[in-house]
Design a protein around this motif. Structure first.
Motif, PDB file in Angstrom:
ATOM      1  N   ASN A  98       0.853  -1.187   0.000  1.00 50.92           N
ATOM      2  CA  ASN A  98       0.000   0.000   0.000  1.00 50.92           C
ATOM      3  C   ASN A  98       0.892   1.241   0.000  1.00 50.92           C
ATOM      4  O   ASN A  98       2.093   1.146  -0.284  1.00 50.92           O
ATOM      5  CB  ASN A  98      -0.956  -0.023   1.201  1.00 50.92           C
ATOM      6  N   ASP A  99       0.324   2.377   0.329  1.00 45.90           N
ATOM      7  CA  ASP A  99       1.087   3.626   0.296  1.00 45.90           C
ATOM      8  C   ASP A  99       2.143   3.707   1.388  1.00 45.90           C
ATOM      9  O   ASP A  99       3.004   4.591   1.353  1.00 45.90           O
ATOM     10  CB  ASP A  99       0.143   4.825   0.441  1.00 45.90           C
ATOM     11  N   PHE A 100       2.084   2.792   2.363  1.00 45.00           N
ATOM     12  CA  PHE A 100       2.971   2.886   3.520  1.00 45.00           C
ATOM     13  C   PHE A 100       4.084   1.837   3.511  1.00 45.00           C
ATOM     14  O   PHE A 100       5.060   1.973   4.237  1.00 45.00           O
ATOM     15  CB  PHE A 100       2.166   2.729   4.816  1.00 45.00           C
ATOM     16  N   MET A 101       3.920   0.795   2.739  1.00 44.19           N
ATOM     17  CA  MET A 101       4.889  -0.297   2.787  1.00 44.19           C
ATOM     18  C   MET A 101       4.928  -1.034   1.457  1.00 44.19           C
ATOM     19  O   MET A 101       3.947  -1.077   0.713  1.00 44.19           O
ATOM     20  CB  MET A 101       4.538  -1.263   3.919  1.00 44.19           C
ATOM     21  N   ASP A 102       6.093  -1.608   1.184  1.00 43.80           N
ATOM     22  CA  ASP A 102       6.258  -2.374  -0.050  1.00 43.80           C
ATOM     23  C   ASP A 102       5.687  -3.781   0.085  1.00 43.80           C
ATOM     24  O   ASP A 102       5.216  -4.357  -0.896  1.00 43.80           O
ATOM     25  CB  ASP A 102       7.745  -2.447  -0.410  1.00 43.80           C
TER      26      ASP A 102
END
Length: 420
Positions: free
Chosen positions: A207-211
């Protein structure tokens, strides 16, 4: 006057000693019944080749069933919800043998810098951390450890510090409330650092926070659902459960939600009493709080520890209060402490375990693959990492963390990495 009490104690002792083993026994009974049905069908099909009906015992023709079609199967032939739950979880009593990853690592990430950010102080995290460091050394990774603590403020500070140091990868473990730290995780990822997360329960593998994320929201819900199946199978659909959970952990809330949803779906005769607790109260105020909750809910007959260490001090408190025979105690995420309780066969009968050592290798493998641009594989369709129910019948390690994985799991990873 004492006779009814003696009978009650005997019944409770028998239930605590054998009901958890009955989960698998019930599965095999159902499976044998299914095989028996197939055998009868095969015999019946074989008789269809005859041109005439077989003679009856009195010499006349065999009486034919009335009606135009075949008889409908009896409701008695169908699995109950408890039997179906037992069948679903039966494979999870076996020791996992394969890491299930199959793609060799394209290249070693020698010299890549990694920030390992954890809570510090949780035994299961310590076990996975030791294995991560050992695996990282083989992979040639350069690791710096950080402690995020248990509160969002300290976790935010650590993420901001890591973002200034230009790490190639940051591994974020078990943050209590990922929503509070998500802006800092997003900033860390936007800075060019790859982020591998465990236990944030933010939706999505990426998501936008983690790969890549292990123990995402859906994973936590699945874990709760698996525990619900065990409870339903073990109680034959009659459990009244005190479900402990630390609400500061997003993963714990998702586990409880998955547990509640599955119980609602398959066990109308079950009841749940949610019991929130603070991790800061473990081994201090928490045992007394559990005693009070059980005294206030005398019909509760199952106690679920939100994670293994949450039960520290509780068996002694229950014994002192005369409540030891009231509940069957189980937990998620058992550690060596829980293994000892299970081996004793009284204070705790089962733990739904993940493999802490495997997780360390899993995270190290994920770091390497995110750097090489390769796919990160889940362990199975059931869960992203190995799961195993541990009880008195299959326990191996009795005073240390359950490896809950084949002895050669490290060598299986080494073969894919081309090391060792």
């Amino acid at each position: 006057m004492s006779w009814p009490i003696q009978v009650q104690e005997s019944s409770q002792s028998r239930r605590r000693g054998t009901m958890h083993i009955g989960v698998r026994r019930r599965f095999w009974m159902v499976w044998l019944a299914v095989l028996g049905v197939f055998a009868l069908v095969a015999v019946a099909c074989g008789n269809d080749d005859d041109d005439a009906p077989a003679p009856s015992a009195d010499g006349g023709a065999e009486e034919q069933p009335s009606g135009d079609g075949a008889e409908e199967p009896s409701d008695d032939d169908e699995m109950s919800e408890a039997e179906a739950a037992a069948a679903r979880i039966a494979p999870l009593f076996e020791l996992p043998q394969s890491i299930h990853a199959t793609e060799p690592l394209a290249s070693l990430p020698t010299g890549a810098s990694v920030a390992l950010i954890g809570l510090a102080g949780l035994a299961n995290e310590d076990a996975s951390g030791r294995e991560f460091l050992a695996a990282a050394e083989l992979l040639g990774l350069e690791v710096t450890e950080f402690s995020g603590g248990f509160d969002p403020a300290s976790q935010i500070a650590v993420l901001e510090e890591v973002a200034t140091q230009n790490f190639d990868v940051a591994v974020v473990q078990s943050f209590t409330e990922a929503a509070a730290t998500s802006p800092q995780m997003a900033a860390l990822k936007d800075s060019g650092t790859r982020v591998i997360a465990y236990g944030t329960s933010i939706p999505g593998r990426s998501n936008d926070f983690m790969d890549h994320q292990f123990l995402a929201e859906a994973d936590s819900e699945a874990l709760g659902s698996v525990m619900a199946d065990w409870i339903v199978a073990d109680s034959d659909g009659t459990a009244n459960v005190l479900a402990m959970y630390p609400p500061d952990f997003a993963a714990a809330r998702a586990i409880l939600a998955g547990f509640e949803d599955q119980i609602a779906a398959i066990c109308p005769g079950c009841e749940i009493v949610p019991f929130p607790f603070s991790a800061a109260d473990i081994a201090a105020a928490l045992p007394g709080q559990v005693v009070s909750a059980l005294q206030a809910n005398p019909d509760v007959d199952y106690l679920i520890g939100g994670f293994g260490q949450a039960l520290i001090g509780i068996p002694e408190a229950l014994d002192e209060a005369g409540l030891s025979d009231q509940v069957v105690t189980v937990s998620y995420y058992g550690v060596g402490f829980n293994q000892s309780l299970i081996a004793g066969g009284v204070e705790q009968v089962m733990a739904l375990n993940t493999s802490q050592p495997f997780r360390g290798y899993l995270l190290a493998d994920a770091v390497a693959r995110v750097l090489t641009g390769q796919q990160i594989e889940d362990w199975s369709d059931t869960f992203y990492e190995p799961l195993q129910f541990i009880d008195a019948s299959n326990i191996i390690e009795t005073d240390v963390d359950c490896v809950c994985m084949a002895d050669d799991f490290r060598e299986q990873f080494h073969a894919l990495w081309g090391v060792g």
